[in-house]
Motif scaffolding. Structure first.
Motif, PDB file in Angstrom:
ATOM      1  N   THR A 424      49.575  93.329  32.777  1.00 32.86           N
ATOM      2  CA  THR A 424      50.794  92.846  32.114  1.00 32.86           C
ATOM      3  C   THR A 424      51.957  93.838  32.226  1.00 32.86           C
ATOM      4  OG1 THR A 424      50.317  93.729  29.911  1.00 32.86           O
ATOM      5  CG2 THR A 424      49.403  91.555  30.423  1.00 32.86           C
ATOM      6  N   GLY A 425      51.674  95.058  32.669  1.00 26.41           N
ATOM      7  CA  GLY A 425      52.723  96.041  32.910  1.00 26.41           C
ATOM      8  C   GLY A 425      53.243  96.727  31.659  1.00 26.41           C
ATOM      9  N   GLY A 426      53.223  96.025  30.553  1.00 25.00           N
ATOM     10  CA  GLY A 426      53.713  96.585  29.299  1.00 25.00           C
ATOM     11  C   GLY A 426      53.109  95.812  28.142  1.00 25.00           C
ATOM     12  N   ILE A 427      53.460  96.249  26.941  1.00 22.66           N
ATOM     13  CA  ILE A 427      52.883  95.691  25.719  1.00 22.66           C
ATOM     14  C   ILE A 427      53.299  94.234  25.522  1.00 22.66           C
ATOM     15  CG2 ILE A 427      52.895  95.905  23.207  1.00 22.66           C
ATOM     16  CD1 ILE A 427      53.408  98.996  23.731  1.00 22.66           C
ATOM     17  N   MET A 428      52.363  93.396  25.129  1.00 22.46           N
ATOM     18  CA  MET A 428      52.615  91.948  25.001  1.00 22.46           C
ATOM     19  C   MET A 428      52.557  91.459  23.556  1.00 22.46           C
ATOM     20  SD  MET A 428      52.902  90.905  28.182  1.00 22.46           S
ATOM     21  CE  MET A 428      52.347  89.217  28.469  1.00 22.46           C
ATOM     22  N   ILE A 429      51.552  91.924  22.817  1.00 21.94           N
ATOM     23  CA  ILE A 429      51.404  91.489  21.422  1.00 21.94           C
ATOM     24  C   ILE A 429      51.384  92.745  20.571  1.00 21.94           C
ATOM     25  CG2 ILE A 429      49.941  90.244  19.778  1.00 21.94           C
ATOM     26  CD1 ILE A 429      48.914  88.566  22.061  1.00 21.94           C
ATOM     27  N   THR A 430      52.239  92.779  19.556  1.00 20.31           N
ATOM     28  CA  THR A 430      52.448  94.034  18.833  1.00 20.31           C
ATOM     29  C   THR A 430      53.359  93.816  17.642  1.00 20.31           C
ATOM     30  OG1 THR A 430      53.456  96.240  19.016  1.00 20.31           O
ATOM     31  CG2 THR A 430      54.471  94.512  20.307  1.00 20.31           C
ATOM     32  N   PRO A 446      53.542  88.160  19.202  1.00 18.16           N
ATOM     33  CA  PRO A 446      54.014  88.438  20.558  1.00 18.16           C
ATOM     34  C   PRO A 446      55.397  89.075  20.576  1.00 18.16           C
ATOM     35  CG  PRO A 446      53.499  86.084  20.277  1.00 18.16           C
ATOM     36  CD  PRO A 446      53.382  86.711  18.939  1.00 18.16           C
ATOM     37  N   PHE A 447      55.629  89.902  21.575  1.00 19.98           N
ATOM     38  CA  PHE A 447      56.944  90.474  21.834  1.00 19.98           C
ATOM     39  C   PHE A 447      57.904  89.328  22.187  1.00 19.98           C
ATOM     40  CE2 PHE A 447      60.076  92.905  24.305  1.00 19.98           C
ATOM     41  CZ  PHE A 447      60.239  94.017  23.478  1.00 19.98           C
ATOM     42  N   PRO A 448      59.170  89.429  21.818  1.00 16.51           N
ATOM     43  CA  PRO A 448      60.112  88.364  22.191  1.00 16.51           C
ATOM     44  C   PRO A 448      60.074  88.095  23.702  1.00 16.51           C
ATOM     45  CG  PRO A 448      61.155  89.883  20.659  1.00 16.51           C
ATOM     46  CD  PRO A 448      59.811  90.470  20.990  1.00 16.51           C
ATOM     47  N   GLY A 449      60.051  86.833  24.063  1.00 15.46           N
ATOM     48  CA  GLY A 449      60.004  86.464  25.477  1.00 15.46           C
ATOM     49  C   GLY A 449      58.594  86.258  26.004  1.00 15.46           C
ATOM     50  N   ILE A 450      57.602  86.597  25.188  1.00 16.61           N
ATOM     51  CA  ILE A 450      56.202  86.447  25.604  1.00 16.61           C
ATOM     52  C   ILE A 450      55.607  85.226  24.902  1.00 16.61           C
ATOM     53  CG2 ILE A 450      53.913  87.526  25.609  1.00 16.61           C
ATOM     54  CD1 ILE A 450      56.085  88.813  27.483  1.00 16.61           C
ATOM     55  N   GLY A 519      49.911  83.160  11.984  1.00 18.51           N
ATOM     56  CA  GLY A 519      50.194  83.222  13.422  1.00 18.51           C
ATOM     57  C   GLY A 519      49.810  84.552  14.053  1.00 18.51           C
ATOM     58  N   TYR A 520      49.242  85.467  13.261  1.00 18.77           N
ATOM     59  CA  TYR A 520      48.859  86.778  13.781  1.00 18.77           C
ATOM     60  C   TYR A 520      47.681  86.649  14.748  1.00 18.77           C
ATOM     61  CZ  TYR A 520      51.682  89.600  10.535  1.00 18.77           C
ATOM     62  OH  TYR A 520      52.709  90.199   9.863  1.00 18.77           O
TER      63      TYR A 520
END
Ligand code: WTA
Length: 653
Positions: A424-430, A446-450, A519-520
């Motif tokens: 994924t290259g970088g953090i996705m859920i956080t 999820p990070f915005p945009g994910i 939703g977590y």
């Protein structure tokens, strides 16, 4: 739901909101702000990423199309845009921040160096000229097999500067593992060191490079060797060169190449559970943006922060959050050569105290090791510089989370539990630390945009509380582009497990998860590790967490063992906290404890006490090996990624 997925049994109800003081100063300040950002991004992810790319990065010339997804699963981001990652990490900070420390490096024996942005820029330009002099051109693959020293950062950035594709191989890997990766990547040059310090001994690196090349089939023509430990090494004339000698022959004028956004940036190998390692390919523009913005928002980077991510540069975490993310943001990043080790149980806390680290990002396996070493070590140091903590690499069991929160974070620092992968290259859920309340053991949202979801085999979302497959519904800039040299393997491994819905491809990550009523996300472990007891599919994470919540248990790994009656029976491998010893009593007590915490369905049939668990070199428990042991089978498949082979011998007993 058309297929049984994974049952979820863990209940964890504690919630921790960030303090008003933290939120006030944070980039994203409230849940409402996060929600608005998330919704806007979800409505049109491509526009969201385009706006950020424009605002956050330097482009030599703009892109003509945000995302080309006409040939899924092969994505192109910022099509035709021209960019250079090393420029974004170095050149653009020189005017405003040239004298700011870019890297604070601490060697295992206690030596340390601070390198400013200006100095790093100069070294990178010089080394880029060295690479050019050795005939490296854009697109060539360069192997990097080094300890955690500043030269590894210089080498990576120099490759990025001229468009050479780096393939970093973790310095703890054997000559054979190195050779496989060099062969697969067709690397022409290898950059290494004489040796490095690891757990109080010198790990010889150059001899491993020699052995790897001697085995044949690599395309390596040039080896560049930096001096770290100063032991004798053999240099083959014509092929091997000393770093410092080459650096003396070049100047430091090397403008950053104007690369295409989709030019390959690096290839990084991940070991699948079987078969040959996969070369995960990342490209330039999308990766630059994704590592940059996730680092900025998730670690809430502020001008004065000292950011320490403890990962080795041999892993994706080291790529994205030791090096590229922090430097692209103009932050100060700490590089530490050492590992947690019994001879110096306070070493990590010394680094925090000495360099006034404000953000600390590490792995659950390290946290469990710290717990075992004892609270007296962190308690004896001044850790008040810390303001934010993070974890990555595995699900963190709530017990370890609470320890981290109390003993290291003094109940003051938010914890970001970050779910992501090499792919994924970088953090996705956080959590975004100023905006999202945390729950121990959950990577939250999820990070915005994910567009993350938990789905069944047909790609339908499963209801809250039910386990399923963790999947991503829309491309994102940091996504891997392919498996090096094997487009088919890329498609098969990640995009065909879950059927495309309405022609839309869904990325499947290999992990099981559930979402709760808020939703977590709760990641339950790799689906390959799922245990099937009497028709119930159970994730490993929840049973392990229950075991670790018993005061006698330091670490636990559970696997399934074939059982005529139940399909599978649960076998738990357990290591104990210092003062406890193995006994039948304790075994009974632990079984009872799991039943109390989770229910009779999760009762282990067998508990085996062990001194240590078999782990990969990045700290993940290798359940595949334990499964074979539990079933009394021979261990087959690749064990080259195992950190300590003797652990296996002992378990076999
Ligand atoms: C696991 C590391 C739960 C997961 C960045 C994933 C996690 C694999 C977490 C990728 C987390 C990583 N919670 N599980 N916060 N972070 N994982 O490629 O199984 O080394 O698929 O990338 O680690 O490991 P990798």
């Amino acid at each position: 739901m058309s297929q049984p997925t994974i049952e979820s049994i863990l209940q964890e109800n504690r919630t921790f909101a960030p303090s008003a003081e933290f939120s006030e100063k944070a980039t994203v300040k409230s849940f409402d702000e996060y929600k608005a950002l998330y919704d806007r991004a979800a409505a049109d992810p491509v526009v969201f990423w385009e706006e950020l790319a424009k605002k956050e990065l330097h482009w030599f010339s703009p892109w003509t199309e945000g995302l080309d997804w006409s040939n899924p699963p092969f994505a192109k981001w910022f099509v035709n845009g021209k960019i250079n990652l090393s420029y974004n990490c170095l050149d653009r900070h020189l005017d405003s921040n040239g004298d700011k420390p870019a890297i604070i490096w601490e060697g295992e024996p206690g030596d340390s160096i601070t390198i400013t942005y200006r100095e790093l820029h100069q070294q990178v330009c010089q080394f880029a000229n060295v690479l050019k002099k050795m005939g490296v051109v854009k697109g060539d693959r360069v192997g990097i097999y080094m300890p955690m020293i500043p030269e590894s950062a210089v080498a990576m950035l120099a490759c990025a500067r001229i468009g050479a594709v780096h393939g970093v191989v973790f310095g703890g890997f054997s000559a054979d593992a190195l050779r496989d990766r060099l062969v697969d990547a067709e690397a022409k040059v290898v950059i290494t060191a004489d040796g490095g310090w690891r757990k109080d001994v010198v790990v010889p690196l150059k001899p491993a490079v020699d052995a790897a090349i001697a085995k044949g089939q690599t395309k390596v023509e040039t080896v560049i060797v930096t001096k770290r430990t100063a032991q004798d090494v053999t240099m083959e004339s014509g092929r091997d060169h000393w770093w410092h000698e080459l650096m003396a022959t070049v100047d430091s004028d090397c403008p950053a190449a104007e690369l295409d956004s989709e030019d390959n940036l690096f290839v990084l190998y991940t070991s699948g559970s079987t078969g040959k390692p996969k070369g995960v390919v990342h490209t330039t523009g999308g990766y630059n943006l994704y590592s940059h913005i996730t680092c900025k928002w998730i670690f809430d980077l502020q001008e004065k922060d000292v950011f320490w991510c403890t990962a080795d540069v041999g892993w994706i975490t080291g790529h994205s959050y030791v090096l590229y993310g922090p430097l692209s943001n103009g932050a100060t990043t700490v590089m530490y050569e050492g590992a947690p080790r019994p001879s110096n149980p306070g070493a990590f806390w010394d680094v925090i105290q000495k360099h006034k680290v404000s953000i600390f990002y590490t792995a659950p396996t390290a946290i469990r090791a710290f717990i075992k070493m004892g609270d007296e070590h962190p308690n004896a140091r001044d850790l008040t510089s810390l303001r934010l903590l993070g974890t990555v690499g595995e699900p963190i069991n709530p017990e370890a989370w609470m320890w981290y929160h109390k003993v290291i974070g003094a109940e003051r620092c938010p914890i970001v539990d970050t779910w992501w992968q090499t792919e994924t290259g970088g953090i996705m859920i956080t959590p975004l630390p100023g905006a999202i309340a945390t729950k121990p053991g959950s990577a939250t949202l999820p990070f915005p945009g994910i567009l993350a979801d938990v789905v069944d085999m047909d790609g339908n979302s499963v209801p809250a509380g039910e386990g399923g497959y963790l999947a991503i519904r829309h491309p994102w800039p940091g996504m891997m582009r392919t498996v090096y040299g094997d487009d088919n393997r890329f498609r098969k491994t990640y995009w065909e497990h879950i059927a495309p819905v309405d022609g839309k491809y869904i990325y499947f990550a290999g992990d099981g998860a559930r979402r709760d009523e808020d939703g977590y996300f709760w990641v339950m472990g790799r689906v390959d590790d799922v245990i099937n007891v009497a028709g119930h599919r159970l994730g490993t994470m929840e049973i392990e967490s229950a075991l670790v919540s018993h005061p006698a248990v330091a670490e636990a790994a559970v696997v399934g063992k074939p059982d005529d009656l139940k399909g599978e029976e649960i076998v738990a491998f357990v290591t104990l906290e210092g003062t406890h010893t193995a006994s039948d009593e304790l075994m009974k007590e632990l079984k009872k404890h799991v039943v109390k915490e989770i229910g009779a369905i999760a009762r282990p049939g067998e508990i085996r006490f062990a001194d240590a668990l078999p782990k990969t070199r990045s700290g993940k428990i290798m359940r595949r090996l334990l499964r074979a042991l539990a079933a009394g089978q021979e261990i087959s498949g690749d064990t080259s990624t195992l950190e300590d082979i003797s652990v296996l011998e002992k378990l076999r007993g």
